[in-house]
Design an enzyme around this catalytic site. Sequence first.
Site, PDB file in Angstrom:
ATOM      1  N   ASP A  29       5.380 -39.621  -4.252  1.00 51.96           N
ATOM      2  CA  ASP A  29       5.889 -40.394  -5.387  1.00 51.96           C
ATOM      3  C   ASP A  29       4.869 -40.517  -6.515  1.00 51.96           C
ATOM      4  OD1 ASP A  29       4.139 -42.099  -4.004  1.00 51.96           O
ATOM      5  OD2 ASP A  29       5.758 -43.235  -3.109  1.00 51.96           O
ATOM      6  N   ASN A  62       7.763 -54.314   3.475  1.00 54.34           N
ATOM      7  CA  ASN A  62       9.226 -54.454   3.504  1.00 54.34           C
ATOM      8  C   ASN A  62       9.908 -53.260   4.176  1.00 54.34           C
ATOM      9  OD1 ASN A  62       8.958 -52.433   1.626  1.00 54.34           O
ATOM     10  ND2 ASN A  62       9.876 -53.553  -0.085  1.00 54.34           N
ATOM     11  N   HIS A  82       9.483 -50.030   3.439  1.00 54.14           N
ATOM     12  CA  HIS A  82       9.729 -48.826   2.624  1.00 54.14           C
ATOM     13  C   HIS A  82       8.854 -47.652   3.084  1.00 54.14           C
ATOM     14  CE1 HIS A  82       6.581 -49.941  -0.754  1.00 54.14           C
ATOM     15  NE2 HIS A  82       5.992 -49.299   0.229  1.00 54.14           N
ATOM     16  N   GLU A 117      12.830 -48.290  -1.352  1.00 59.32           N
ATOM     17  CA  GLU A 117      12.883 -49.713  -1.062  1.00 59.32           C
ATOM     18  C   GLU A 117      14.118 -50.026  -0.213  1.00 59.32           C
ATOM     19  OE1 GLU A 117      10.185 -51.039  -1.688  1.00 59.32           O
ATOM     20  OE2 GLU A 117       9.703 -51.346  -3.811  1.00 59.32           O
TER      21      GLU A 117
HETATM   22  P1  PGA Z   1      -0.630 -49.440   1.734  1.00 65.77           P
HETATM   23  O1  PGA Z   1       0.802 -48.931   1.222  1.00 65.77           O
HETATM   24  O2  PGA Z   1      -1.229 -48.341   2.522  1.00 65.77           O
HETATM   25  O3  PGA Z   1      -1.366 -49.725   0.466  1.00 65.77           O
HETATM   26  O4  PGA Z   1      -0.381 -50.673   2.552  1.00 65.77           O
HETATM   27  C1  PGA Z   1       1.682 -48.366   2.124  1.00 65.77           C
HETATM   28  C2  PGA Z   1       3.013 -48.155   1.453  1.00 65.77           C
HETATM   29  O5  PGA Z   1       3.431 -49.006   0.640  1.00 65.77           O
HETATM   30  O6  PGA Z   1       3.661 -47.142   1.743  1.00 65.77           O
END
Ligand code: PGA
Length: 255
Positions: free
Chosen positions: A67, A136, A138, A143
């Site tokens: 992304d 959450n 994702h 999301e």
């Molecule tokens: P993080 O992000 O490694 O910064 O916790 C993971 C994600 O949101 O996919």
Amino acid sequence: MKVLICPDRDAAIERAKGIIIDHVNARPKAVLGLATGGTMVPLYERIVSAYQAGAVSFAGVTTFNLDEYIGIPPEHPCSYHTYMRDILFRHIDIDQSRTHLPHGMPDDVDAEGERYEAEITAAGGISLQLLGIGKNGHIGFNEPSSSLASRTRVKTLTETTRNANRQYFPEGEETPRFALTMGIGTILDARECLLIATGADKAQAVADMIEGPVSAACPASALQFHRHATIITDEEAASQLRLTDYYQHVHPDGI
Ligand code: PGA
């Protein structure tokens, strides 16, 4: 799902590093799906060290990132283009022309999603997709409520995600509201998926992903449909799982 519960974060990152290096050494022309975020930083640092020690070469490897934020150019200090260049790409022998991320400021976002999908297909598809997980649930920026069949497209970020990412933006600068992300269908097309989750704040999402119902409420639960998905966690991120004894019986300490 292969669930590997490692004693701590260091062991989890080391385990993931080993899987990626073995994958590339077995397939010098691997097509890697890459992720960003805090979890991946120590992993990429270890991969760079392994490259510097001569344990792996990326000369024939192609990459596609999950992304990119919409509305910031590739050279922006907080773009994922910059993250990947600074943390990984400029330290290894990868051909930069074979590294791909969605463009954050395309003329036509729908066309950019289609172009990205076509590039992945033209490269022969992703052989190993690396994933983190949001609090959450994702994966990528898919999301909760994302279609489980989705392809690369624009997603509106939740406030949870924007708050989690605020730390990476200078004070006073607005955190992006939108991103272009591979879809869940795109991720499920990868021949192998490797998700890494560390820390207690991921424990609920990890439990929902592995043991909850398959549901758009937890996008990562779609990995239950994947034939070759490996989940690597530390003990904190595994703390809400119910079948821990079984996972530890099959793969003691994630081995
Ligand atoms: P993080 O992000 O490694 O910064 O916790 C993971 C994600 O949101 O996919």
